[in-house]
Design a protein around this motif. Structure first.
Motif, mmCIF file in Angstrom:
data_model
loop_
_atom_site.group_PDB
_atom_site.id
_atom_site.type_symbol
_atom_site.label_atom_id
_atom_site.label_comp_id
_atom_site.label_asym_id
_atom_site.label_seq_id
_atom_site.Cartn_x
_atom_site.Cartn_y
_atom_site.Cartn_z
ATOM 1 N N ARG A 102 -33.502 2.783 68.788
ATOM 2 C CA ARG A 102 -32.303 1.955 68.854
ATOM 3 C C ARG A 102 -31.717 1.892 67.451
ATOM 4 N N CYS A 103 -30.468 2.317 67.318
ATOM 5 C CA CYS A 103 -29.831 2.308 66.001
ATOM 6 C C CYS A 103 -29.316 0.905 65.679
ATOM 7 N N PRO A 104 -28.971 0.635 64.424
ATOM 8 C CA PRO A 104 -28.482 -0.693 64.031
ATOM 9 C C PRO A 104 -27.218 -1.127 64.781
ATOM 10 N N ASN A 105 -26.464 -0.174 65.309
ATOM 11 C CA ASN A 105 -25.238 -0.504 66.041
ATOM 12 C C ASN A 105 -25.490 -0.780 67.515
ATOM 13 N N GLY A 106 -26.759 -0.707 67.947
ATOM 14 C CA GLY A 106 -27.109 -1.049 69.318
ATOM 15 C C GLY A 106 -27.192 0.111 70.286
ATOM 16 N N HIS A 107 -27.003 1.342 69.822
ATOM 17 C CA HIS A 107 -27.090 2.501 70.707
ATOM 18 C C HIS A 107 -28.552 2.902 70.899
ATOM 19 N N TYR A 108 -28.914 3.245 72.128
ATOM 20 C CA TYR A 108 -30.259 3.744 72.424
ATOM 21 C C TYR A 108 -30.192 5.258 72.573
ATOM 22 N N PHE A 109 -31.225 5.950 72.088
ATOM 23 C CA PHE A 109 -31.304 7.398 72.255
ATOM 24 C C PHE A 109 -32.755 7.842 72.171
ATOM 25 N N ARG A 110 -33.034 9.030 72.707
ATOM 26 C CA ARG A 110 -34.376 9.613 72.677
ATOM 27 C C ARG A 110 -34.381 10.797 71.725
ATOM 28 N N ALA A 111 -35.527 11.006 71.069
ATOM 29 C CA ALA A 111 -35.657 12.141 70.161
ATOM 30 C C ALA A 111 -37.120 12.569 70.088
ATOM 31 N N LYS A 112 -37.331 13.821 69.732
ATOM 32 C CA LYS A 112 -38.680 14.352 69.564
ATOM 33 C C LYS A 112 -39.307 13.735 68.319
ATOM 34 N N VAL A 113 -40.547 13.247 68.476
ATOM 35 C CA VAL A 113 -41.259 12.626 67.361
ATOM 36 C C VAL A 113 -42.300 13.578 66.791
ATOM 37 N N GLY A 114 -42.961 14.358 67.656
ATOM 38 C CA GLY A 114 -43.995 15.273 67.184
ATOM 39 C C GLY A 114 -44.524 16.161 68.289
ATOM 40 N N GLU A 115 -45.560 16.916 67.952
ATOM 41 C CA GLU A 115 -46.212 17.823 68.898
ATOM 42 C C GLU A 115 -47.430 17.132 69.495
ATOM 43 N N ALA A 116 -47.726 17.430 70.744
ATOM 44 C CA ALA A 116 -48.901 16.869 71.408
ATOM 45 C C ALA A 116 -49.886 17.998 71.711
ATOM 46 N N PRO A 117 -51.181 17.707 71.654
ATOM 47 C CA PRO A 117 -52.163 18.734 72.006
ATOM 48 C C PRO A 117 -52.104 19.026 73.502
ATOM 49 N N PRO A 118 -52.568 20.210 73.929
ATOM 50 C CA PRO A 118 -52.548 20.523 75.363
ATOM 51 C C PRO A 118 -53.457 19.585 76.142
ATOM 52 N N LYS A 119 -53.044 19.275 77.363
ATOM 53 C CA LYS A 119 -53.839 18.391 78.219
ATOM 54 C C LYS A 119 -55.101 19.101 78.675
ATOM 55 N N LYS A 120 -56.180 18.334 78.806
ATOM 56 C CA LYS A 120 -57.413 18.889 79.358
ATOM 57 C C LYS A 120 -57.377 18.688 80.864
ATOM 58 N N GLU A 121 -57.617 19.766 81.596
ATOM 59 C CA GLU A 121 -57.599 19.674 83.056
ATOM 60 C C GLU A 121 -58.933 19.147 83.556
ATOM 61 N N ALA A 122 -58.875 18.281 84.560
ATOM 62 C CA ALA A 122 -60.098 17.723 85.149
ATOM 63 C C ALA A 122 -60.802 18.794 85.977
ATOM 64 N N ALA A 123 -62.109 18.853 85.830
ATOM 65 C CA ALA A 123 -62.873 19.874 86.556
ATOM 66 C C ALA A 123 -63.374 19.368 87.879
#
Length: 55
Positions: free
Chosen positions: A34-55
């Motif tokens: 949320r910017c100081p003017n009140g606008h909401y937006f989404r953005a990439k923050v970082g990389e995530a590791p690959p998910k582990k699949e349940a066996a």
């Protein structure tokens, strides 16, 4: 630091973060900002590791 697409203000901290990842692939961390003017937006923050699949 992500910039607001409407007004160009830079925002440091996200309000909320979550992982966006397809099955079995490396994903990204998305943040809601949320910017100081009140606008909401989404953005990439970082990389995530690959998910582990349940066996």
């Amino acid at each position: 630091m992500p910039k607001c697409p409407k007004c160009g203000a830079e925002v440091k901290e996200p309000i909320k973060t979550w992982v966006l990842a397809p099955k079995g692939r490396k994903g990204v961390i998305i943040g809601l900002f949320r910017c100081p003017n009140g606008h909401y937006f989404r953005a990439k923050v970082g990389e995530a590791p690959p998910k582990k699949e349940a066996a």
